[in-house]
Scaffold this motif. Sequence first.
Motif, mmCIF file in Angstrom:
data_model
loop_
_atom_site.group_PDB
_atom_site.id
_atom_site.type_symbol
_atom_site.label_atom_id
_atom_site.label_comp_id
_atom_site.label_asym_id
_atom_site.label_seq_id
_atom_site.Cartn_x
_atom_site.Cartn_y
_atom_site.Cartn_z
ATOM 1 N N VAL A 273 0.790 -1.238 -0.038
ATOM 2 C CA VAL A 273 -0.029 0.050 -0.002
ATOM 3 C C VAL A 273 0.846 1.384 -0.075
ATOM 4 C CG1 VAL A 273 -1.708 1.124 1.199
ATOM 5 C CG2 VAL A 273 -1.837 -1.220 1.286
ATOM 6 N N PRO A 274 0.854 1.992 -1.080
ATOM 7 C CA PRO A 274 1.476 3.345 -0.799
ATOM 8 C C PRO A 274 1.271 4.133 0.153
ATOM 9 C CG PRO A 274 0.634 3.087 -3.051
ATOM 10 C CD PRO A 274 -0.023 1.912 -2.372
ATOM 11 N N LYS A 275 2.358 4.675 0.984
ATOM 12 C CA LYS A 275 2.035 5.360 2.182
ATOM 13 C C LYS A 275 1.401 6.399 1.863
ATOM 14 C CE LYS A 275 4.027 5.536 6.700
ATOM 15 N NZ LYS A 275 5.320 5.508 7.572
ATOM 16 N N SER A 276 1.781 7.123 0.823
ATOM 17 C CA SER A 276 1.010 8.500 0.525
ATOM 18 C C SER A 276 -0.624 8.255 0.519
ATOM 19 C CB SER A 276 1.635 9.080 -0.788
ATOM 20 O OG SER A 276 1.623 8.264 -1.776
ATOM 21 N N THR A 277 -0.820 7.279 -0.252
ATOM 22 C CA THR A 277 -2.245 6.897 -0.386
ATOM 23 C C THR A 277 -3.104 6.753 0.924
ATOM 24 O OG1 THR A 277 -1.831 5.981 -2.590
ATOM 25 C CG2 THR A 277 -3.945 5.293 -1.754
ATOM 26 N N LEU A 278 -2.230 5.808 1.775
ATOM 27 C CA LEU A 278 -2.858 5.767 2.996
ATOM 28 C C LEU A 278 -2.898 6.942 3.744
ATOM 29 C CD1 LEU A 278 -3.692 3.302 4.891
ATOM 30 C CD2 LEU A 278 -1.179 3.316 5.780
ATOM 31 N N GLU A 280 -3.679 9.892 2.858
ATOM 32 C CA GLU A 280 -4.650 10.618 2.294
ATOM 33 C C GLU A 280 -5.943 9.882 2.327
ATOM 34 O OE1 GLU A 280 -6.166 11.842 -2.304
ATOM 35 O OE2 GLU A 280 -4.022 11.041 -1.976
ATOM 36 N N ARG A 281 -6.113 8.784 2.325
ATOM 37 C CA ARG A 281 -7.489 8.126 2.424
ATOM 38 C C ARG A 281 -7.852 7.547 3.895
ATOM 39 N NH1 ARG A 281 -7.764 3.874 -2.418
ATOM 40 N NH2 ARG A 281 -9.769 3.236 -1.057
ATOM 41 N N VAL A 284 -7.514 1.566 3.254
ATOM 42 C CA VAL A 284 -7.289 0.977 1.938
ATOM 43 C C VAL A 284 -7.595 -0.472 2.070
ATOM 44 C CG1 VAL A 284 -5.633 0.612 0.188
ATOM 45 C CG2 VAL A 284 -5.381 2.751 1.401
ATOM 46 N N TYR A 297 -4.608 3.751 8.680
ATOM 47 C CA TYR A 297 -3.459 4.904 8.765
ATOM 48 C C TYR A 297 -3.672 5.053 10.512
ATOM 49 C CZ TYR A 297 -0.865 9.125 8.851
ATOM 50 O OH TYR A 297 -0.008 10.167 9.111
ATOM 51 N N GLU A 360 -4.516 0.289 -3.571
ATOM 52 C CA GLU A 360 -4.511 1.832 -3.793
ATOM 53 C C GLU A 360 -5.950 2.365 -3.427
ATOM 54 O OE1 GLU A 360 -1.803 3.681 -6.769
ATOM 55 O OE2 GLU A 360 -2.377 1.999 -7.750
#
Length: 360
Positions: A273-278, A280-281, A284, A297, A360
């Motif tokens: 899981v991209p940490k930047s996506t985590l 943000e959301r 996931v 997160y 994602e």
Amino acid sequence: MRDRLHRRSTTRRNFIGAVGAVGFAALAGCLDRGSSTEGDPSAGPPTVERSLPEEYTTEELNDAILSGGPGQDGIPSIDDPQFTSSDDPPANLAPGDPVFGVELNGEAKAYPQYNLVWHEVANDVVGGESVAVTYCPLTGTTQGFYRGESEFGVSGRLINSNLVMFDRGTETWWPQILAQGIRGPLEGTSLEEFQVIWTTWERWRKQYPDTVVLTEDTGHLRNYGDDPYGGYNPRSGYYDNENTLFRPLATDDRFYPKAVVVGARNADGAMAVPKSTLRERGVVDGTMSDVPYVTVYDETLDTGHVYHNPDKKTVEYNDGDLTVDGAESAPDELPLERELGFDAMWFAWYGYYPSTVVHE
């Protein structure tokens, strides 16, 4: 674009000379449990029955072994770690500096990144458990292993840019990310892991005010506070460019090579899981082998927690608060089966697990 590669492009020796941070000579000086080794260091660390993805044969992994520059124990492990209270931290430790946090059986400890970058392995006892806290600066991975009566050291070898440890009881070689023996008497067995959290000193101390923190009294003379590869606070050098020192075992250009992902692997496969996506959301969802998983997160520690979610419970994130089927829950205490996950640079994770499923 994906490609499998098996040869290095440079060496740590050349890199450190090029960035001019410090001289290489200074660096070089630097599940149910299975078999038990209690009281018998020569037997090696305890191993555990587990099923992990195996994308390469043992022969392929051994063929991919490279010299990182220093020889065995040339980068010395910390074998007698000394700690101080959170009220009196080392002078070099800034609030925003990365630390690797461990909490076992009610005891919390923090290991500064700027310290372990010179040693890569700390043999310690936490919460009454003999453990090794390990860090590979080239892959951005910090992992914990139970060690029994044995100790781990740095072999001086790399696979996929990743630290290859050895245990001093059997001299079996263990690639850190894989956590499996690839050469020696314990070849083919797996180490038992525990959770290590990559966070900052400020965040860890706030969450665990009674924590102790590793000091610079390691028995070795090092320029602690000066990272030979660059820096994280702020990010610079190796950590802030797309170049790797060695070619990965496999490549994939979906993400920046050193983008941080939260990776997990088990009998169902490997996921990231991209940490930047985590961030943000907050939540996931995804599957491995059609089995549902959810990654959440943890805003307090800026980390992710991975859970097995076979019943497809509804997990929601709202302004830092998490609910499971409408009931509030702490991010590290969801009423689901926890999976061990850890931060890794994308190129390193994908290199070992090219079949990884991205959520994602």
